[in-house]
Design an enzyme around this catalytic site. Sequence first.
Site, PDB file in Angstrom:
ATOM      1  N   GLU A  96       6.488  -5.027  -3.604  1.00 15.90           N
ATOM      2  CA  GLU A  96       6.665  -3.669  -4.089  1.00 15.90           C
ATOM      3  C   GLU A  96       6.275  -2.733  -2.957  1.00 15.90           C
ATOM      4  O   GLU A  96       5.548  -3.148  -2.047  1.00 15.90           O
ATOM      5  CB  GLU A  96       5.748  -3.413  -5.295  1.00 15.90           C
ATOM      6  CG  GLU A  96       4.291  -3.073  -4.944  1.00 15.90           C
ATOM      7  CD  GLU A  96       3.531  -4.162  -4.202  1.00 15.90           C
ATOM      8  OE1 GLU A  96       3.942  -5.324  -4.318  1.00 15.90           O
ATOM      9  OE2 GLU A  96       2.543  -3.851  -3.495  1.00 15.90           O
TER      10      GLU A  96
ATOM     11  N   LYS B  38      -1.400  -2.167   6.491  1.00 12.96           N
ATOM     12  CA  LYS B  38      -0.729  -3.116   5.595  1.00 12.96           C
ATOM     13  C   LYS B  38      -0.419  -4.454   6.264  1.00 12.96           C
ATOM     14  O   LYS B  38      -0.407  -5.494   5.616  1.00 12.96           O
ATOM     15  CB  LYS B  38       0.560  -2.484   5.062  1.00 12.96           C
ATOM     16  CG  LYS B  38       0.343  -1.220   4.228  1.00 12.96           C
ATOM     17  CD  LYS B  38      -0.253  -1.541   2.875  1.00 12.96           C
ATOM     18  CE  LYS B  38      -0.510  -0.279   2.047  1.00 12.96           C
ATOM     19  NZ  LYS B  38      -1.213  -0.581   0.798  1.00 12.96           N
TER      20      LYS B  38
ATOM     21  N   SER C 110      -5.915   4.812   7.817  1.00  9.51           N
ATOM     22  CA  SER C 110      -5.140   3.651   7.386  1.00  9.51           C
ATOM     23  C   SER C 110      -3.730   3.619   7.950  1.00  9.51           C
ATOM     24  O   SER C 110      -3.137   2.551   8.076  1.00  9.51           O
ATOM     25  CB  SER C 110      -5.099   3.594   5.862  1.00  9.51           C
ATOM     26  OG  SER C 110      -4.588   4.807   5.337  1.00  9.51           O
TER      27      SER C 110
END
Lengths: 390, 266
Positions: free
Chosen positions: A106, A84, A372
Amino acid sequence: MKKGYFGEFGGQFVPETLMGELEALESAYERAKNDPAFQAELEGYLSTFAGRETPLTYCRNLSRDLGCRIYLKREDLLHGGAHKINNTLGQALLARYMGKTRLIAETGAGQHGVATAIAGAALGLPVEVYMGEVDMARQRLNVFRMELLGATVHPVRTGSRTLKDAVSEALRDWIARPAETYYLLGSAVGPHPYPTMVRDFQCVIGRELREQVLKAEGRLPTAAVACVGGGSNAIGTFYPLIDDDVRLVGVEAGGEGLSTGKHGATLCAGTKGVLQGSLSYLLQDRDGQILETHSVSAGLDYPAVGPEHSMLKDIGRAEYVAATDDEALAAFSLLSRREGIIPALESSHAVAYAVKMAKEMDEDDIIVVTLSGRGDKDVTEVAARMGVAI
Amino acid sequence: MSRIDALFSGLERPACIAYLAGGDPDPETSLAAVRAVVDAGADIIEIGVPFTDPIADGPTIRRADNRALAAGTTPDRIFELVRAVRAGTAVPIVLMTAYNIVYVRGVDRFYREAAEAGADGVIIPDMPPEESEDAVAAAGRYGLDQIFLVAPNTPEERLDLVLEHAGGFLYLVSVQGVTGARSGLPHGMEERIAALRSRTDLPIAVGFGISGPEQVRALAAAGADGVIVGSAIVAIVEKHLGDRDAMCAELKEFVAGLCGAVRDGA
Ligand SMILES: Cc1ncc(COP(=O)(O)O)c(C=O)c1O
């Protein structure tokens, strides 16, 4: 006049209040993209702050067990614990470039919230994060991390109280205070230019991976596998390989199984529709009402998907499959025990499907799995499921 | 001439436009509530087609949508509601919904069924003019007005684009934000309305955050051609969930008050 389409998917389906903002965002992004100073600053943050480049790890044990060559692209080693931050550093710098004074975001698993809080703290921008109450309960550790980083977390109590509702609430905040607000969207979803911009910031995954595997093996992989929530780590993995002869495999949340209706497998089981700014595949009923989703991983618990993935599915360039909660949990344990790497539950879906694929591969086939994120955030949830008190 | 055009050209005062969430709290009660608002003298009725995830709505209308959906309200039931209301009145009816509801049904089919049921216009808050080609064409085919919103921060260049597509009336959003009753009015409404007026012949109706007669009077004085009240009306439905008679009585009283205020201010 229509903008931001991938085939028939994408677009800008937002209230008029946001249209001017999206235009401003798009033009600022275009400027930043071509501004060497901006790119150099981003590069600097990525390498000296976030920890790029990330390694490509050969899985010695799993490869031996399964009879093909398995690599992991280690986004789990990034600062914050997930891919991220590739996107949040890029967008937070863009927010500053645009003169915005507050960041909103969010979050589902909390990883994007944490990564936004990190970027905000580093760049001196206040951060407010919307998070569904259900997700706050299952990702308590991340809620506290965001608070430690100085962010304010707003619980969202509407709808299914998960990621989808957090996105809607963040959009409402943006509609109410557009002038000073930068909405730092966490996946390759939403109205144009987000799907393109988030993809661009995440493409660093696929670019590095491509070079690293060429260096290690002298050839490209047979397949690249990534989990798909909104689809940002997957599109970042796929896009730089799009013109290559490489199978691209996106793994969605199979939840309790596609036949139970309790899942988040939008591309596997969805139909076309418009949600939260773009046209894409959605999980919805025949009238267009959005269905509740389910996944053991908060980050994949989302009834829509990035529009570019919808196009890649329809043109057949990428395959989309699902791994169930149980398969993901088994992969979570497997990778922990066999390779010494605790994966995020989201990433565990990709690992689970890679294990399945590996069984049908030849010895010299290469699978690269984008890991990830790391699983630290999930240990309380997993312990609870195992009946272990920690 | 459409019913909406006819209404505005025949009106010497601003129009009183009332929004109700269709099917709230259930389809049957909703019909009674709409009729009460029509009886009280509302000039245009906006009926919301409920959606699970409306991004432009505040808590009041979202709760109403949830009640309606829980009671089994579907687009089919909304068309039935429109048909039933239309049977007793010539008042213009405008449907308001999320683009997904229209898209999934099929744009052409949604507009055709809306027209057959007796609706006069459609508002889709998350459909900007850029994405409106199919909808505007379908509206044209079936004689419906496609109504567009203008926001407080809509840039000049975008205004041309909106005006190119807009029919019926221009829906001027009074405040930056989502729907929901607020007190007071933002500054500069008079200038904003005058500026718009110099650019278009469409009637200008102001909505979002209008909660009572005070604001209605002020908007009428500021030159609005219509005043749209939504959340404040929906809140009355919510207040009397168990008691249809009390609900309809208060709706009538409240909407009559708004209609009176529209006349005072003109
Ligand atoms: C570790 C991790 N992987 C994957 C995802 C899913 O997001 P995306 O599909 O955008 O990569 C998330 C989202 O929270 C995440 O935290």
